[in-house]
Write a protein that holds these residues in place. Structure first.
Motif, PDB file in Angstrom:
ATOM      1  N   ASP A   2       0.834  -1.189   0.000  1.00 26.06           N
ATOM      2  CA  ASP A   2       0.000   0.000   0.000  1.00 26.06           C
ATOM      3  C   ASP A   2       0.876   1.249   0.000  1.00 26.06           C
ATOM      4  OD1 ASP A   2       0.992  -0.073   2.544  1.00 26.06           O
ATOM      5  OD2 ASP A   2      -0.924  -0.125   3.556  1.00 26.06           O
ATOM      6  N   ASP A   3       0.275   2.374   0.308  1.00 31.13           N
ATOM      7  CA  ASP A   3       0.983   3.653   0.259  1.00 31.13           C
ATOM      8  C   ASP A   3       2.065   3.783   1.321  1.00 31.13           C
ATOM      9  OD1 ASP A   3      -0.632   4.386  -1.802  1.00 31.13           O
ATOM     10  OD2 ASP A   3      -2.065   5.480  -0.549  1.00 31.13           O
ATOM     11  N   HIS A   4       2.097   2.909   2.294  1.00 31.57           N
ATOM     12  CA  HIS A   4       3.081   3.010   3.375  1.00 31.57           C
ATOM     13  C   HIS A   4       4.362   2.240   3.089  1.00 31.57           C
ATOM     14  CE1 HIS A   4       0.308   5.050   6.014  1.00 31.57           C
ATOM     15  NE2 HIS A   4      -0.613   4.163   5.691  1.00 31.57           N
ATOM     16  N   PHE A   5       4.402   1.478   2.007  1.00 32.66           N
ATOM     17  CA  PHE A   5       5.568   0.632   1.756  1.00 32.66           C
ATOM     18  C   PHE A   5       6.826   1.449   1.475  1.00 32.66           C
ATOM     19  CE2 PHE A   5       8.290  -1.754  -1.219  1.00 32.66           C
ATOM     20  CZ  PHE A   5       8.653  -2.776  -0.369  1.00 32.66           C
ATOM     21  N   TRP A   6       6.797   2.295   0.453  1.00 31.00           N
ATOM     22  CA  TRP A   6       8.003   3.036   0.074  1.00 31.00           C
ATOM     23  C   TRP A   6       8.459   4.009   1.148  1.00 31.00           C
ATOM     24  CZ3 TRP A   6      10.800   0.728  -3.211  1.00 31.00           C
ATOM     25  CH2 TRP A   6      10.210  -0.034  -4.213  1.00 31.00           C
ATOM     26  N   PRO A   7       7.574   4.779   1.769  1.00 23.39           N
ATOM     27  CA  PRO A   7       8.071   5.668   2.838  1.00 23.39           C
ATOM     28  C   PRO A   7       8.651   4.923   4.036  1.00 23.39           C
ATOM     29  CG  PRO A   7       5.940   6.421   2.080  1.00 23.39           C
ATOM     30  CD  PRO A   7       6.186   5.083   1.437  1.00 23.39           C
ATOM     31  N   SER A   8       8.270   3.677   4.233  1.00 24.25           N
ATOM     32  CA  SER A   8       8.840   2.928   5.355  1.00 24.25           C
ATOM     33  C   SER A   8      10.266   2.468   5.066  1.00 24.25           C
ATOM     34  CB  SER A   8       7.964   1.727   5.694  1.00 24.25           C
ATOM     35  OG  SER A   8       8.038   0.751   4.682  1.00 24.25           O
ATOM     36  N   LEU A   9      10.685   2.473   3.817  1.00 23.18           N
ATOM     37  CA  LEU A   9      12.034   2.039   3.478  1.00 23.18           C
ATOM     38  C   LEU A   9      13.075   3.131   3.705  1.00 23.18           C
ATOM     39  CD1 LEU A   9      11.467   0.040   0.196  1.00 23.18           C
ATOM     40  CD2 LEU A   9      11.482  -0.783   2.537  1.00 23.18           C
ATOM     41  N   TYR A  10      12.694   4.386   3.564  1.00 26.60           N
ATOM     42  CA  TYR A  10      13.667   5.478   3.676  1.00 26.60           C
ATOM     43  C   TYR A  10      14.334   5.553   5.046  1.00 26.60           C
ATOM     44  CZ  TYR A  10      11.337   6.867  -0.629  1.00 26.60           C
ATOM     45  OH  TYR A  10      10.799   6.876  -1.878  1.00 26.60           O
ATOM     46  N   PRO A  11      13.596   5.494   6.150  1.00 20.44           N
ATOM     47  CA  PRO A  11      14.289   5.505   7.446  1.00 20.44           C
ATOM     48  C   PRO A  11      15.171   4.282   7.644  1.00 20.44           C
ATOM     49  CG  PRO A  11      11.945   5.877   7.748  1.00 20.44           C
ATOM     50  CD  PRO A  11      12.156   5.529   6.326  1.00 20.44           C
ATOM     51  N   VAL A  48       2.674  -5.842   8.606  1.00 24.44           N
ATOM     52  CA  VAL A  48       1.432  -6.049   7.840  1.00 24.44           C
ATOM     53  C   VAL A  48       0.826  -7.397   8.182  1.00 24.44           C
ATOM     54  CG1 VAL A  48       0.515  -6.405   5.516  1.00 24.44           C
ATOM     55  CG2 VAL A  48       2.032  -4.482   5.960  1.00 24.44           C
ATOM     56  N   TRP A  49       1.662  -8.414   8.280  1.00 18.77           N
ATOM     57  CA  TRP A  49       1.179  -9.752   8.603  1.00 18.77           C
ATOM     58  C   TRP A  49       0.561  -9.796   9.995  1.00 18.77           C
ATOM     59  CZ3 TRP A  49       3.542 -13.713  11.824  1.00 18.77           C
ATOM     60  CH2 TRP A  49       2.938 -14.962  11.696  1.00 18.77           C
ATOM     61  N   LEU A  50       1.162  -9.057  10.940  1.00  6.42           N
ATOM     62  CA  LEU A  50       0.626  -9.018  12.301  1.00  6.42           C
ATOM     63  C   LEU A  50      -0.539  -8.042  12.455  1.00  6.42           C
ATOM     64  CD1 LEU A  50       3.957  -9.091  14.347  1.00  6.42           C
ATOM     65  CD2 LEU A  50       2.329 -10.957  14.024  1.00  6.42           C
ATOM     66  N   GLY A  51      -0.780  -7.238  11.444  1.00  2.00           N
ATOM     67  CA  GLY A  51      -1.870  -6.265  11.503  1.00  2.00           C
ATOM     68  C   GLY A  51      -1.551  -5.062  12.373  1.00  2.00           C
ATOM     69  N   LEU A  52      -0.286  -4.677  12.447  1.00  6.16           N
ATOM     70  CA  LEU A  52       0.127  -3.587  13.319  1.00  6.16           C
ATOM     71  C   LEU A  52       0.502  -2.323  12.551  1.00  6.16           C
ATOM     72  CD1 LEU A  52       2.398  -5.631  15.710  1.00  6.16           C
ATOM     73  CD2 LEU A  52       0.084  -4.814  16.156  1.00  6.16           C
ATOM     74  N   THR A  53      -0.033  -2.161  11.348  1.00  5.35           N
ATOM     75  CA  THR A  53       0.304  -0.975  10.567  1.00  5.35           C
ATOM     76  C   THR A  53      -0.293   0.265  11.215  1.00  5.35           C
ATOM     77  OG1 THR A  53      -1.621  -1.342   9.161  1.00  5.35           O
ATOM     78  CG2 THR A  53       0.486  -2.219   8.399  1.00  5.35           C
ATOM     79  N   ASP A  54       0.341   1.407  10.959  1.00  9.79           N
ATOM     80  CA  ASP A  54      -0.091   2.705  11.485  1.00  9.79           C
ATOM     81  C   ASP A  54      -0.121   2.739  13.008  1.00  9.79           C
ATOM     82  OD1 ASP A  54      -0.349   3.645   8.919  1.00  9.79           O
ATOM     83  OD2 ASP A  54      -2.480   3.165   8.801  1.00  9.79           O
ATOM     84  N   VAL A  61       9.322  -1.774  15.205  1.00 10.39           N
ATOM     85  CA  VAL A  61       9.728  -2.959  14.457  1.00 10.39           C
ATOM     86  C   VAL A  61      10.552  -2.554  13.243  1.00 10.39           C
ATOM     87  CG1 VAL A  61       8.875  -4.911  13.088  1.00 10.39           C
ATOM     88  CG2 VAL A  61       7.823  -4.384  15.278  1.00 10.39           C
ATOM     89  N   LEU A  62      10.179  -1.468  12.579  1.00 17.40           N
ATOM     90  CA  LEU A  62      10.942  -0.980  11.437  1.00 17.40           C
ATOM     91  C   LEU A  62      12.355  -0.580  11.844  1.00 17.40           C
ATOM     92  CD1 LEU A  62      11.110   0.059   8.460  1.00 17.40           C
ATOM     93  CD2 LEU A  62      10.413   2.261   9.382  1.00 17.40           C
ATOM     94  N   ILE A  63      12.489   0.130  12.942  1.00 13.33           N
ATOM     95  CA  ILE A  63      13.809   0.544  13.420  1.00 13.33           C
ATOM     96  C   ILE A  63      14.639  -0.675  13.810  1.00 13.33           C
ATOM     97  CG2 ILE A  63      15.000   1.762  15.280  1.00 13.33           C
ATOM     98  CD1 ILE A  63      12.711   3.836  15.156  1.00 13.33           C
ATOM     99  N   ALA A  64      14.020  -1.628  14.481  1.00 14.22           N
ATOM    100  CA  ALA A  64      14.746  -2.839  14.888  1.00 14.22           C
ATOM    101  C   ALA A  64      15.180  -3.656  13.673  1.00 14.22           C
ATOM    102  CB  ALA A  64      13.879  -3.684  15.816  1.00 14.22           C
ATOM    103  N   GLY A  65      14.300  -3.806  12.713  1.00 11.87           N
ATOM    104  CA  GLY A  65      14.644  -4.566  11.512  1.00 11.87           C
ATOM    105  C   GLY A  65      15.733  -3.899  10.695  1.00 11.87           C
ATOM    106  N   ALA A  66      15.631  -2.590  10.534  1.00 12.87           N
ATOM    107  CA  ALA A  66      16.652  -1.863   9.782  1.00 12.87           C
ATOM    108  C   ALA A  66      17.990  -1.882  10.512  1.00 12.87           C
ATOM    109  CB  ALA A  66      16.201  -0.429   9.550  1.00 12.87           C
ATOM    110  N   SER A  67      17.951  -1.772  11.828  1.00 10.61           N
ATOM    111  CA  SER A  67      19.195  -1.799  12.603  1.00 10.61           C
ATOM    112  C   SER A  67      19.861  -3.169  12.521  1.00 10.61           C
ATOM    113  CB  SER A  67      18.926  -1.447  14.061  1.00 10.61           C
ATOM    114  OG  SER A  67      18.431  -0.139  14.164  1.00 10.61           O
TER     115      SER A  67
END
Length: 88
Positions: A2-11, A48-54, A61-67
């Motif tokens: 969805d619209d949140h995919f690409w902006p979530s990659l930048y950080p 997305v799989w866990l239903g925890l978007t937004d 989770v994004l920060i932990a995964g990217a780190s």
């Protein structure tokens, strides 16, 4: 996706590049960025799989995964560079 995919990659890329700078070397920066990109993509699909978007949990989770991905990528890049310099 969805619209949140690409902006979530930048950080994720930004965090991983900072980890690459801390590890040292241009190879570590690029491999750290690649690892952070992979980690942030995995974190996005996990939320997305866990239903925890937004939610704040998705950001954590994004920060932990990217780190984690950035650290692993930077370390792999540093080891490859060290192995290459030993062979020369």
């Amino acid at each position: 996706m969805d619209d949140h995919f690409w902006p979530s990659l930048y950080p994720g890329i930004f965090i991983a590049v900072m980890i690459g700078f801390a590890t040292g070397g241009i190879v570590a920066i690029f491999t750290g960025a690649l690892g952070g990109l992979i980690g942030s993509i995995a974190a996005y699909f996990l939320t997305v799989w866990l239903g925890l978007t937004d939610s704040a949990v998705s950001l954590a989770v994004l920060i932990a995964g990217a780190s984690a991905g950035g650290y692993a990528g930077a370390k792999i890049g540093a080891k490859l560079l060290a192995r290459r310099s030993e062979e020369a």
